[in-house]
Design a protein around this motif. Sequence first.
Motif, PDB file in Angstrom:
ATOM      1  N   LYS A  94       0.400 -33.660 -35.928  1.00 60.11           N
ATOM      2  CA  LYS A  94       1.106 -32.580 -35.791  1.00 60.11           C
ATOM      3  C   LYS A  94       1.442 -32.122 -34.224  1.00 60.11           C
ATOM      4  N   GLN A  95       0.598 -32.609 -33.291  1.00 58.97           N
ATOM      5  CA  GLN A  95       0.684 -32.489 -31.835  1.00 58.97           C
ATOM      6  C   GLN A  95       1.725 -33.227 -31.414  1.00 58.97           C
ATOM      7  N   GLU A  96       1.760 -34.731 -31.893  1.00 57.23           N
ATOM      8  CA  GLU A  96       2.899 -35.420 -31.465  1.00 57.23           C
ATOM      9  C   GLU A  96       4.301 -34.902 -31.978  1.00 57.23           C
ATOM     10  N   LEU A  97       4.243 -34.392 -33.188  1.00 48.39           N
ATOM     11  CA  LEU A  97       5.468 -33.800 -33.608  1.00 48.39           C
ATOM     12  C   LEU A  97       5.988 -32.672 -32.813  1.00 48.39           C
ATOM     13  N   ARG A  98       5.086 -31.850 -32.631  1.00 50.48           N
ATOM     14  CA  ARG A  98       5.292 -30.562 -31.573  1.00 50.48           C
ATOM     15  C   ARG A  98       5.930 -31.170 -30.388  1.00 50.48           C
ATOM     16  N   ASP A  99       5.402 -32.382 -29.737  1.00 51.90           N
ATOM     17  CA  ASP A  99       5.869 -32.652 -28.494  1.00 51.90           C
ATOM     18  C   ASP A  99       7.176 -33.286 -28.461  1.00 51.90           C
ATOM     19  N   LYS A 100       7.607 -33.797 -29.703  1.00 53.21           N
ATOM     20  CA  LYS A 100       8.839 -34.345 -30.099  1.00 53.21           C
ATOM     21  C   LYS A 100      10.042 -33.060 -30.368  1.00 53.21           C
ATOM     22  N   LEU A 101       9.467 -32.191 -31.138  1.00 55.55           N
ATOM     23  CA  LEU A 101      10.395 -31.119 -31.680  1.00 55.55           C
ATOM     24  C   LEU A 101      10.404 -29.581 -31.188  1.00 55.55           C
ATOM     25  N   GLY A 102       9.081 -29.482 -30.650  1.00 51.43           N
ATOM     26  CA  GLY A 102       8.894 -28.241 -29.937  1.00 51.43           C
ATOM     27  C   GLY A 102       8.126 -27.348 -30.922  1.00 51.43           C
ATOM     28  N   THR A 103       7.955 -26.267 -30.714  1.00 55.53           N
ATOM     29  CA  THR A 103       7.187 -25.204 -31.726  1.00 55.53           C
ATOM     30  C   THR A 103       7.714 -24.728 -33.071  1.00 55.53           C
ATOM     31  N   ILE A 104       8.989 -25.144 -33.115  1.00 58.67           N
ATOM     32  CA  ILE A 104      10.028 -24.966 -34.489  1.00 58.67           C
ATOM     33  C   ILE A 104       9.028 -25.351 -35.430  1.00 58.67           C
ATOM     34  N   ILE A 105       8.176 -26.554 -35.402  1.00 52.96           N
ATOM     35  CA  ILE A 105       7.389 -27.182 -36.675  1.00 52.96           C
ATOM     36  C   ILE A 105       6.291 -26.222 -37.057  1.00 52.96           C
ATOM     37  N   ASP A 106       6.039 -24.766 -36.334  1.00 48.23           N
ATOM     38  CA  ASP A 106       4.953 -24.021 -36.742  1.00 48.23           C
ATOM     39  C   ASP A 106       5.619 -22.775 -37.720  1.00 48.23           C
ATOM     40  N   HIS A 107       6.869 -23.017 -37.691  1.00 51.86           N
ATOM     41  CA  HIS A 107       7.508 -21.774 -38.598  1.00 51.86           C
ATOM     42  C   HIS A 107       7.160 -22.094 -40.054  1.00 51.86           C
ATOM     43  N   TRP A 108       7.441 -20.967 -40.952  1.00 48.04           N
ATOM     44  CA  TRP A 108       7.112 -21.204 -42.173  1.00 48.04           C
ATOM     45  C   TRP A 108       7.927 -21.749 -43.124  1.00 48.04           C
ATOM     46  N   LEU A 109       9.357 -21.858 -42.564  1.00 53.84           N
ATOM     47  CA  LEU A 109      10.300 -22.656 -43.187  1.00 53.84           C
ATOM     48  C   LEU A 109      10.100 -24.463 -43.251  1.00 53.84           C
ATOM     49  N   VAL A 110       9.374 -24.766 -42.255  1.00 56.94           N
ATOM     50  CA  VAL A 110       9.159 -26.207 -41.921  1.00 56.94           C
ATOM     51  C   VAL A 110       7.820 -26.809 -42.060  1.00 56.94           C
ATOM     52  N   ASP A 111       7.889 -27.767 -42.947  1.00 61.87           N
ATOM     53  CA  ASP A 111       6.485 -28.648 -43.161  1.00 61.87           C
ATOM     54  C   ASP A 111       6.700 -30.306 -43.095  1.00 61.87           C
ATOM     55  N   PHE A 112       5.668 -30.700 -42.625  1.00 63.80           N
ATOM     56  CA  PHE A 112       5.792 -32.130 -42.296  1.00 63.80           C
ATOM     57  C   PHE A 112       4.766 -33.226 -43.246  1.00 63.80           C
ATOM     58  N   TYR A 113       5.371 -34.190 -43.417  1.00 65.71           N
ATOM     59  CA  TYR A 113       4.659 -35.092 -44.534  1.00 65.71           C
ATOM     60  C   TYR A 113       4.638 -36.266 -44.091  1.00 65.71           C
ATOM     61  N   PRO A 114       3.346 -37.386 -44.631  1.00 68.04           N
ATOM     62  CA  PRO A 114       3.448 -38.716 -43.961  1.00 68.04           C
ATOM     63  C   PRO A 114       4.468 -39.535 -44.487  1.00 68.04           C
ATOM     64  N   THR A 115       4.815 -39.039 -45.834  1.00 70.08           N
ATOM     65  CA  THR A 115       5.863 -39.992 -46.522  1.00 70.08           C
ATOM     66  C   THR A 115       6.703 -39.058 -47.287  1.00 70.08           C
ATOM     67  N   LEU A 116       8.111 -39.983 -47.535  1.00 69.13           N
ATOM     68  CA  LEU A 116       9.082 -39.252 -48.430  1.00 69.13           C
ATOM     69  C   LEU A 116       8.491 -38.723 -49.842  1.00 69.13           C
ATOM     70  N   GLU A 117       7.754 -39.325 -50.267  1.00 67.55           N
ATOM     71  CA  GLU A 117       7.275 -39.138 -51.728  1.00 67.55           C
ATOM     72  C   GLU A 117       6.181 -37.854 -51.473  1.00 67.55           C
ATOM     73  N   ASN A 118       5.403 -37.645 -50.372  1.00 67.84           N
ATOM     74  CA  ASN A 118       4.737 -36.530 -50.290  1.00 67.84           C
ATOM     75  C   ASN A 118       5.564 -35.304 -49.924  1.00 67.84           C
ATOM     76  N   ALA A 119       6.811 -35.579 -49.288  1.00 65.54           N
ATOM     77  CA  ALA A 119       7.597 -34.546 -49.126  1.00 65.54           C
ATOM     78  C   ALA A 119       8.421 -33.950 -50.175  1.00 65.54           C
ATOM     79  N   LEU A 120       8.603 -34.617 -51.188  1.00 73.53           N
ATOM     80  CA  LEU A 120       9.226 -34.366 -52.555  1.00 73.53           C
ATOM     81  C   LEU A 120       8.480 -33.633 -53.170  1.00 73.53           C
TER      82      LEU A 120
END
Length: 120
Positions: A94-120
């Motif tokens: 999560k910290q690496e993603l925050r470094d790349k995209l910023g604090t937007i990743i902490d908003h409730w609209l945003v989630d991240f997953y290790p694979t596409l299948e997990n995201a679906l």
Amino acid sequence: MSIKYYVSSKLKHKEFWLNSSIKDQINSTWLFGEELTNPVELSDMWTKYLHEIQDCDEFLMYLEPDDIPKGCLIEMGAAFALGKPIDIVWSGTKQELRDKLGTIIDHWLVDFYPTLENAL
């Protein structure tokens, strides 16, 4: 009714989407185009992408550690402004993603997953 996805990534990941389990649910036309250089075509391209983002149910982004997201950030900003759910496929921390995209990743609209299948 199936979910309609707008997908975003570097062009080098085009095959990731075209070979995915959701390929028939993707409304992103950039996957089928060629790289443009003409300023008028580029302007029209961004207008088209905005309409596709408006028309999607969910925004999906794929990032790898060496990617430098540029257009992806603009597309994600449009999805965010429209209140679209944003899922990011990212295998790092999560910290690496925050470094790349910023604090937007902490908003409730945003989630991240290790694979596409997990995201679906």
